[in-house]
Design a protein around this motif. Structure first.
Motif, PDB file in Angstrom:
ATOM      1  N   VAL A 292     -20.296  13.814  20.221  1.00  0.00           N
ATOM      2  CA  VAL A 292     -21.081  14.643  20.917  1.00  0.00           C
ATOM      3  C   VAL A 292     -20.241  14.777  22.535  1.00  0.00           C
ATOM      4  CG1 VAL A 292     -23.208  15.405  21.947  1.00  0.00           C
ATOM      5  CG2 VAL A 292     -23.120  14.538  19.447  1.00  0.00           C
ATOM      6  N   MET A 293     -20.017  13.619  22.938  1.00  0.00           N
ATOM      7  CA  MET A 293     -19.292  13.864  24.123  1.00  0.00           C
ATOM      8  C   MET A 293     -17.815  14.278  24.165  1.00  0.00           C
ATOM      9  SD  MET A 293     -20.599   9.978  25.749  1.00  0.00           S
ATOM     10  CE  MET A 293     -19.646  10.219  27.100  1.00  0.00           C
ATOM     11  N   GLY A 294     -17.103  13.990  23.186  1.00  0.00           N
ATOM     12  CA  GLY A 294     -15.655  14.555  23.009  1.00  0.00           C
ATOM     13  C   GLY A 294     -15.758  16.099  22.917  1.00  0.00           C
ATOM     14  N   SER A 295     -16.909  16.830  22.058  1.00  0.00           N
ATOM     15  CA  SER A 295     -16.869  18.177  22.068  1.00  0.00           C
ATOM     16  C   SER A 295     -17.233  18.826  23.184  1.00  0.00           C
ATOM     17  CB  SER A 295     -18.089  18.270  20.871  1.00  0.00           C
ATOM     18  OG  SER A 295     -17.746  17.854  19.553  1.00  0.00           O
ATOM     19  N   GLY A 296     -18.142  18.014  24.035  1.00  0.00           N
ATOM     20  CA  GLY A 296     -18.647  18.578  25.282  1.00  0.00           C
ATOM     21  C   GLY A 296     -17.473  18.751  26.249  1.00  0.00           C
ATOM     22  N   VAL A 297     -16.513  17.951  26.109  1.00  0.00           N
ATOM     23  CA  VAL A 297     -15.562  17.991  27.022  1.00  0.00           C
ATOM     24  C   VAL A 297     -14.243  18.840  26.789  1.00  0.00           C
ATOM     25  CG1 VAL A 297     -15.850  15.762  28.111  1.00  0.00           C
ATOM     26  CG2 VAL A 297     -14.195  15.952  26.273  1.00  0.00           C
ATOM     27  N   GLY A 298     -14.418  19.539  25.615  1.00  0.00           N
ATOM     28  CA  GLY A 298     -13.677  20.824  25.196  1.00  0.00           C
ATOM     29  C   GLY A 298     -12.670  20.067  23.827  1.00  0.00           C
ATOM     30  N   ALA A 299     -12.601  18.709  23.690  1.00  0.00           N
ATOM     31  CA  ALA A 299     -12.083  18.430  22.420  1.00  0.00           C
ATOM     32  C   ALA A 299     -12.802  18.647  21.424  1.00  0.00           C
ATOM     33  CB  ALA A 299     -11.614  17.066  22.472  1.00  0.00           C
ATOM     34  N   ASP A 300     -11.919  18.635  20.103  1.00  0.00           N
ATOM     35  CA  ASP A 300     -12.493  18.558  18.686  1.00  0.00           C
ATOM     36  C   ASP A 300     -12.494  17.522  17.947  1.00  0.00           C
ATOM     37  OD1 ASP A 300     -13.730  19.987  16.503  1.00  0.00           O
ATOM     38  OD2 ASP A 300     -11.538  21.208  16.124  1.00  0.00           O
ATOM     39  N   PRO A 301     -13.005  16.380  18.121  1.00  0.00           N
ATOM     40  CA  PRO A 301     -12.993  15.227  17.383  1.00  0.00           C
ATOM     41  C   PRO A 301     -13.313  15.347  15.832  1.00  0.00           C
ATOM     42  CG  PRO A 301     -14.960  14.935  18.786  1.00  0.00           C
ATOM     43  CD  PRO A 301     -14.132  16.279  19.179  1.00  0.00           C
ATOM     44  N   TRP A 302     -14.441  16.247  15.677  1.00  0.00           N
ATOM     45  CA  TRP A 302     -15.007  16.250  14.250  1.00  0.00           C
ATOM     46  C   TRP A 302     -13.871  17.147  13.494  1.00  0.00           C
ATOM     47  CZ3 TRP A 302     -18.106  14.136  11.132  1.00  0.00           C
ATOM     48  CH2 TRP A 302     -18.429  14.776  10.292  1.00  0.00           C
ATOM     49  N   GLY A 303     -13.077  18.001  13.849  1.00  0.00           N
ATOM     50  CA  GLY A 303     -12.087  18.856  13.386  1.00  0.00           C
ATOM     51  C   GLY A 303     -10.974  17.976  13.026  1.00  0.00           C
ATOM     52  N   VAL A 304     -10.575  16.908  14.057  1.00  0.00           N
ATOM     53  CA  VAL A 304      -9.375  15.991  13.763  1.00  0.00           C
ATOM     54  C   VAL A 304     -10.011  14.973  12.523  1.00  0.00           C
ATOM     55  CG1 VAL A 304      -8.154  14.178  14.740  1.00  0.00           C
ATOM     56  CG2 VAL A 304      -8.778  16.318  15.988  1.00  0.00           C
ATOM     57  N   LEU A 305     -11.100  14.711  12.609  1.00  0.00           N
ATOM     58  CA  LEU A 305     -11.483  13.567  11.557  1.00  0.00           C
ATOM     59  C   LEU A 305     -11.617  14.304  10.267  1.00  0.00           C
ATOM     60  CD1 LEU A 305     -14.176  11.651  13.696  1.00  0.00           C
ATOM     61  CD2 LEU A 305     -11.944  10.846  12.817  1.00  0.00           C
ATOM     62  N   THR A 306     -11.809  15.402  10.180  1.00  0.00           N
ATOM     63  CA  THR A 306     -12.275  16.052   8.843  1.00  0.00           C
ATOM     64  C   THR A 306     -10.949  16.915   8.198  1.00  0.00           C
ATOM     65  OG1 THR A 306     -13.193  17.800   9.959  1.00  0.00           O
ATOM     66  CG2 THR A 306     -14.492  16.158   9.183  1.00  0.00           C
ATOM     67  N   THR A 307     -10.064  17.446   9.165  1.00  0.00           N
ATOM     68  CA  THR A 307      -8.946  18.375   8.465  1.00  0.00           C
ATOM     69  C   THR A 307      -7.648  17.568   8.625  1.00  0.00           C
ATOM     70  OG1 THR A 307      -8.740  19.028  11.081  1.00  0.00           O
ATOM     71  CG2 THR A 307     -10.267  20.124   9.351  1.00  0.00           C
ATOM     72  N   THR A 308      -7.465  16.576   9.285  1.00  0.00           N
ATOM     73  CA  THR A 308      -6.024  15.626   9.213  1.00  0.00           C
ATOM     74  C   THR A 308      -6.128  14.688   8.390  1.00  0.00           C
ATOM     75  OG1 THR A 308      -6.617  14.431  11.165  1.00  0.00           O
ATOM     76  CG2 THR A 308      -5.663  16.804  11.749  1.00  0.00           C
ATOM     77  N   GLY A 309      -4.927  14.074   7.906  1.00  0.00           N
ATOM     78  CA  GLY A 309      -5.024  13.054   7.091  1.00  0.00           C
ATOM     79  C   GLY A 309      -5.315  11.691   7.749  1.00  0.00           C
ATOM     80  N   THR A 310      -4.692  11.624   8.813  1.00  0.00           N
ATOM     81  CA  THR A 310      -5.072  10.378   9.736  1.00  0.00           C
ATOM     82  C   THR A 310      -6.417  10.467  10.347  1.00  0.00           C
ATOM     83  OG1 THR A 310      -2.714  10.564  10.531  1.00  0.00           O
ATOM     84  CG2 THR A 310      -4.401   9.149  11.852  1.00  0.00           C
ATOM     85  N   GLY A 311      -6.910  11.574  10.409  1.00  0.00           N
ATOM     86  CA  GLY A 311      -8.355  11.595  10.973  1.00  0.00           C
ATOM     87  C   GLY A 311      -9.153  11.286   9.654  1.00  0.00           C
ATOM     88  N   GLN A 312      -8.953  11.583   8.290  1.00  0.00           N
ATOM     89  CA  GLN A 312     -10.014  11.159   7.408  1.00  0.00           C
ATOM     90  C   GLN A 312      -9.865   9.833   7.068  1.00  0.00           C
ATOM     91  OE1 GLN A 312      -8.700  13.975   3.917  1.00  0.00           O
ATOM     92  NE2 GLN A 312      -9.363  15.751   5.064  1.00  0.00           N
ATOM     93  N   VAL A 313      -8.780   9.168   7.137  1.00  0.00           N
ATOM     94  CA  VAL A 313      -8.368   7.663   7.146  1.00  0.00           C
ATOM     95  C   VAL A 313      -9.350   7.020   8.108  1.00  0.00           C
ATOM     96  CG1 VAL A 313      -6.869   5.790   7.017  1.00  0.00           C
ATOM     97  CG2 VAL A 313      -6.314   7.786   5.975  1.00  0.00           C
ATOM     98  N   LEU A 314      -9.270   7.491   9.357  1.00  0.00           N
ATOM     99  CA  LEU A 314      -9.921   7.012  10.385  1.00  0.00           C
ATOM    100  C   LEU A 314     -11.327   6.980  10.175  1.00  0.00           C
ATOM    101  CD1 LEU A 314      -7.950   7.560  13.556  1.00  0.00           C
ATOM    102  CD2 LEU A 314      -8.185   5.580  12.312  1.00  0.00           C
ATOM    103  N   LEU A 315     -11.926   8.136   9.639  1.00  0.00           N
ATOM    104  CA  LEU A 315     -13.104   8.675   9.429  1.00  0.00           C
ATOM    105  C   LEU A 315     -13.930   7.576   8.297  1.00  0.00           C
ATOM    106  CD1 LEU A 315     -15.850  10.360   9.735  1.00  0.00           C
ATOM    107  CD2 LEU A 315     -14.825  11.881   8.050  1.00  0.00           C
ATOM    108  N   VAL A 316     -13.164   7.586   7.073  1.00  0.00           N
ATOM    109  CA  VAL A 316     -13.678   6.397   6.041  1.00  0.00           C
ATOM    110  C   VAL A 316     -13.655   5.011   6.582  1.00  0.00           C
ATOM    111  CG1 VAL A 316     -13.020   5.561   3.994  1.00  0.00           C
ATOM    112  CG2 VAL A 316     -12.667   7.961   4.147  1.00  0.00           C
ATOM    113  N   ALA A 317     -12.567   4.704   7.317  1.00  0.00           N
ATOM    114  CA  ALA A 317     -12.641   3.179   7.938  1.00  0.00           C
ATOM    115  C   ALA A 317     -13.972   3.027   8.820  1.00  0.00           C
ATOM    116  CB  ALA A 317     -11.471   2.992   8.409  1.00  0.00           C
ATOM    117  N   GLY A 318     -14.063   4.170   9.532  1.00  0.00           N
ATOM    118  CA  GLY A 318     -15.255   3.976  10.588  1.00  0.00           C
ATOM    119  C   GLY A 318     -16.615   4.139   9.906  1.00  0.00           C
TER     120      GLY A 318
END
Length: 263
Positions: free
Chosen positions: A217-243
């Motif tokens: 939520v804080m990342g989205s509030g400062v203008g970043a798109d952490p959810w998009g990175v975690l769900t649309t990129t390969g590295t982000g999906q790996v990090l999402l599963v690991a997290g």
């Protein structure tokens, strides 16, 4: 979108029927401990919840998120069922304690065992608990069923053994009943004290579990798109599963530590 709608429709069809489950429990209580009959074919609640959540997640996000959401739904539903069963077991023990208190009071006043049993059953708030207590008092030679909470079954066995001992030797049944009642009340007080002592660690674990969501939520509030990175990129999906895996592992480990402390 069509697949999500089909999955949602399947979840609705698989959802357990509350009326069927209630009727099955009533038949089990009426038939007694030895009653054997056809059990209703229902899908477990965690499966139905997982299918529903996964269907919604597929409709709004990626298959990876849908799979993680389904796993999280299964874990949440099982945790909810476990807490619900624990509350039911606690309620049965509380009802049994009240029944034993009424039984001891009636016996000390000079009433017969049959009349005291009727009073004890009436004092039990749980009908199944009252029926089990009546069976232990009126048919002490019949083995107590193994199913259910171990502490509840153990108390019933002690009551049945006390009835047999009183019938064979003439000893006071009221004294043994009072001893079992005092033991149940002492165990209940101990559990309450342990729950109070572990309330802080449980709250801390839940707070730490919610910090990753706060970070998104804080990342989205400062203008970043952490959810998009975690769900649309390969590295982000790996990090999402690991997290998510580490999150589940942390929650499971903290819950295990609390359970060991409470025991």
């Amino acid at each position: 979108m069509t697949g999500a709608l089909l999955a949602a429709a399947l979840a609705v069809l698989l959802w357990p029927d509350a009326g069927t489950l209630r009727r099955a429990r009533l038949r089990a209580v009426r038939s007694g401990p030895a009653g054997v009959g056809p059990r209703p074919r229902t899908v477990p609640l965690p499966v139905a919840v997982a299918v529903s959540v996964a269907a919604v997640a597929v409709a709004v996000s990626t298959p990876v998120v849908a799979g993680l959401a389904g796993v999280g739904a299964i874990a949440g539903a099982r945790s909810w069922q476990s807490h619900r069963q624990a509350r039911r077991a606690e309620g049965r023990l509380r009802s049994l304690t009240e029944g034993l208190g009424a039984l001891g009071a009636e016996l000390r006043s000079g009433r017969s065992v049959e009349a005291a049993t009727d009073a004890a059953v009436a004092a039990c708030a749980d009908d199944a608990c009252g029926a089990a207590l009546a069976a232990a008092l009126r048919a002490p030679g019949v083995p107590v069923p193994q199913g259910g909470d171990a502490e509840f079954v153990g108390a019933l066995r002690r009551i049945a053994a006390a009835v047999l001992l009183s019938a064979r030797t003439g000893c006071s049944l009221a004294a043994v009943t009072a001893a079992v009642e005092d033991d149940l009340r002492a165990r209940r007080r101990l559990r309450q004290e342990l729950r109070t002592a572990t309330a802080g660690p449980r709250a801390s674990a839940l707070l730490l579990a919610g910090l990753p969501v706060l970070g998104l939520v804080m990342g989205s509030g400062v203008g970043a798109d952490p959810w998009g990175v975690l769900t649309t990129t390969g590295t982000g999906q790996v990090l999402l599963v690991a997290g998510v895996a580490l999150e589940f592992a942390g929650l499971a480990w903290s819950a295990r530590l609390v359970r060991r402390a409470v025991r």
